[in-house]
Design an enzyme around this catalytic site. Sequence first.
Site, PDB file in Angstrom:
ATOM      1  N   ASP A 214       9.824  19.462  39.979  1.00  0.00           N
ATOM      2  CA  ASP A 214      10.977  19.632  38.822  1.00  0.00           C
ATOM      3  C   ASP A 214      11.147  21.198  38.795  1.00  0.00           C
ATOM      4  O   ASP A 214      10.708  21.722  39.707  1.00  0.00           O
ATOM      5  CB  ASP A 214      10.772  18.970  37.676  1.00  0.00           C
ATOM      6  CG  ASP A 214      12.169  18.642  37.107  1.00  0.00           C
ATOM      7  OD1 ASP A 214      12.886  19.564  36.755  1.00  0.00           O
ATOM      8  OD2 ASP A 214      12.528  17.394  37.053  1.00  0.00           O
ATOM      9  N   HIS A 237      12.766  22.940  41.390  1.00  0.00           N
ATOM     10  CA  HIS A 237      14.131  23.190  41.087  1.00  0.00           C
ATOM     11  C   HIS A 237      14.315  24.376  40.489  1.00  0.00           C
ATOM     12  O   HIS A 237      15.405  24.798  39.974  1.00  0.00           O
ATOM     13  CB  HIS A 237      14.453  21.975  40.044  1.00  0.00           C
ATOM     14  CG  HIS A 237      14.387  20.779  40.623  1.00  0.00           C
ATOM     15  ND1 HIS A 237      14.552  19.594  39.756  1.00  0.00           N
ATOM     16  CD2 HIS A 237      13.981  20.210  41.878  1.00  0.00           C
ATOM     17  CE1 HIS A 237      14.805  18.732  40.556  1.00  0.00           C
ATOM     18  NE2 HIS A 237      14.097  18.769  41.693  1.00  0.00           N
TER      19      HIS A 237
END
Length: 387
Positions: A214, A237
């Site tokens: 993430d 991310h």
Amino acid sequence: MGNNLSIVTISLLLLLAFTNAGQVFDVKSYGGQPDADITQALMKAWKAACAVVGSKVVISTGTYKLGSVTLLSPCKGAIEFNLQGTLHAPSDVASFNGKDFWVSFQRIDSLIVSGGGVFDGKGQMAWQKNNCGKKYNYKILPTNIRFDFVKNSIVHDIQSKDSKFFHINLLGCKNLQIQHVTITAPGDSPNTDGIHIGRSSNITITNANIGTGDDCISIGDGTQDVTTNQVTCGPGHGISVGSLGKYQNEQPVFGIRVIGGTLSSTKNGVRIKTWPSSPPGIASDMHFENIIMNNVANPIFIDQCTNQSPSKVKISNVSFKNIRGTSSTKEAVKLICSNSVPCQQVVVADTNLVYKGLGGSTTSTCVNVKPTFTGKQNPPTCTIKQY
Ligand SMILES: *[C@@H]1O[C@H](CO)[C@@H](O)[C@H](O)[C@H]1NC(C)=O
Ligand SMILES: *[C@@H]1O[C@H](CO)[C@@H](O)[C@H](O)[C@H]1NC(C)=O
């Protein structure tokens, strides 16, 4: 005679004071042995160390099992947590009894966390349950390391691996430096953000190496004065301010500096994100510069969804300077601002982002923003929509 005696007494007292300062509290002395569970030993060592000024809790090389622990003040003074070994969290989420952390440092002034050791969160089982689409009732998964209301502190040379949820979470922290930390989890592990910072101020992150499933670093509401320097991200991310505007009465975000560093094969590069239909908020004075993108999908991204009811979080005074490398999508620069509160004072300078695929060059999109472009621009400057 009396004088001599008092000199001896004072010398002895001084000697005692010095030997106490820097006193080591090794978990082994409290029954913590390699390959065993050291939860109780660590709690005892911490308590003893806290009673002394300038003490150091040591977990030497070896592998240890550790249950969920809260390490908190009152401590007499500065305290160091020195992890040289590897700690293993329980694999089973149930053994956390609903706690949202594995290791939690709370309300400590002048803490050092160091030692080169590893916090291994053993997240594999928790991620599988997340992914299998099975009904899984653990709403709360534990973060590997939480720092709550910790100030004037340094975290350096530690590793966090395979957390069940976020790796490192800062809440209400002040004057905290994070240096040379390494964070690893597979690119497909859910919600394994590297470092999340919320409601904190004066935080620096230097020379971190973060690969997760993430966000590499995420910055939440009420956060001011965060500088990251030479952070390497990927997979994951990317570096994100937000998402902002999920709740009422969120506090402003300002004073964010992301300087240097490289992002590789991440979903976003540097991003500012707000939720749609979010209540009023402020995000300002955010600057991103000298950053290398390798095969990044959205290298430069302001993400204020416009197709639903608009966000009321106002974004202003943002710069993206000298951001270069390759984009895995053609739309390398996306500045999509709210049609309720358009972005203001956005500067894009010296961008050079090349499309990684075959055929064609990169493009830029601007919605509800009139950026100032200076220096070289690849992709070419956008045509402005809806302003
Ligand atoms: C910010 O934190 C550093 C230590 O991390 C400290 O030296 C400095 O004085 C702090 N700045 C402010 C404005 O508090
Ligand atoms: C914009 O950001 C710059 C650079 O950090 C800062 O010096 C300035 O005060 C900010 N301006 C406003 C209006 O917030």
